[in-house]
Scaffold this motif. Structure first.
Motif, PDB file in Angstrom:
ATOM      1  N   GLN A  34      30.158   6.728  40.900  1.00  0.00           N
ATOM      2  CA  GLN A  34      31.178   5.883  40.757  1.00  0.00           C
ATOM      3  C   GLN A  34      31.257   4.695  41.705  1.00  0.00           C
ATOM      4  O   GLN A  34      30.662   4.683  42.930  1.00  0.00           O
ATOM      5  CB  GLN A  34      32.681   6.560  40.869  1.00  0.00           C
ATOM      6  CG  GLN A  34      33.113   7.571  39.862  1.00  0.00           C
ATOM      7  CD  GLN A  34      34.220   8.237  40.375  1.00  0.00           C
ATOM      8  OE1 GLN A  34      35.023   7.828  41.263  1.00  0.00           O
ATOM      9  NE2 GLN A  34      35.010   9.025  39.285  1.00  0.00           N
ATOM     10  N   GLU A  35      31.614   3.680  41.354  1.00  0.00           N
ATOM     11  CA  GLU A  35      31.848   2.317  42.200  1.00  0.00           C
ATOM     12  C   GLU A  35      32.480   2.535  43.330  1.00  0.00           C
ATOM     13  O   GLU A  35      33.614   3.218  43.259  1.00  0.00           O
ATOM     14  CB  GLU A  35      31.846   1.175  41.347  1.00  0.00           C
ATOM     15  CG  GLU A  35      31.491  -0.302  41.993  1.00  0.00           C
ATOM     16  CD  GLU A  35      31.757  -1.113  41.029  1.00  0.00           C
ATOM     17  OE1 GLU A  35      32.067  -2.447  41.406  1.00  0.00           O
ATOM     18  OE2 GLU A  35      31.626  -1.134  39.710  1.00  0.00           O
ATOM     19  N   LYS A  41      34.874  -1.970  49.439  1.00  0.00           N
ATOM     20  CA  LYS A  41      33.788  -2.663  48.610  1.00  0.00           C
ATOM     21  C   LYS A  41      33.508  -3.973  49.185  1.00  0.00           C
ATOM     22  O   LYS A  41      32.270  -4.639  49.180  1.00  0.00           O
ATOM     23  CB  LYS A  41      34.311  -2.673  47.273  1.00  0.00           C
ATOM     24  CG  LYS A  41      33.480  -3.548  46.150  1.00  0.00           C
ATOM     25  CD  LYS A  41      33.971  -3.274  44.935  1.00  0.00           C
ATOM     26  CE  LYS A  41      32.867  -4.078  43.846  1.00  0.00           C
ATOM     27  NZ  LYS A  41      33.401  -4.058  42.549  1.00  0.00           N
TER      28      LYS A  41
END
Length: 50
Positions: A34-35, A41
């Motif tokens: 998963q990102e 991020k």
């Protein structure tokens, strides 16, 4: 018309990389990771140890 010395190759003849070279590795069966979400991020801070 083609220039002198440049014959048009037959489309049925193999050309370029279209030989019998195959890639010999198995398909990746793992699911994608998963990102990363949210603030982690976009920041440049290193991740902490678990």
């Amino acid at each position: 018309m083609a220039k002198a010395g440049m014959r048009r190759p037959d489309p049925s003849d193999p050309h370029g990389t279209e030989s019998n070279k195959k890639q010999h590795f198995a398909k990746n069966e793992e699911e994608p990771v998963q990102e990363i979400q949210g603030k982690a991020k976009s920041g440049n801070k290193k991740a902490g140890r678990i």
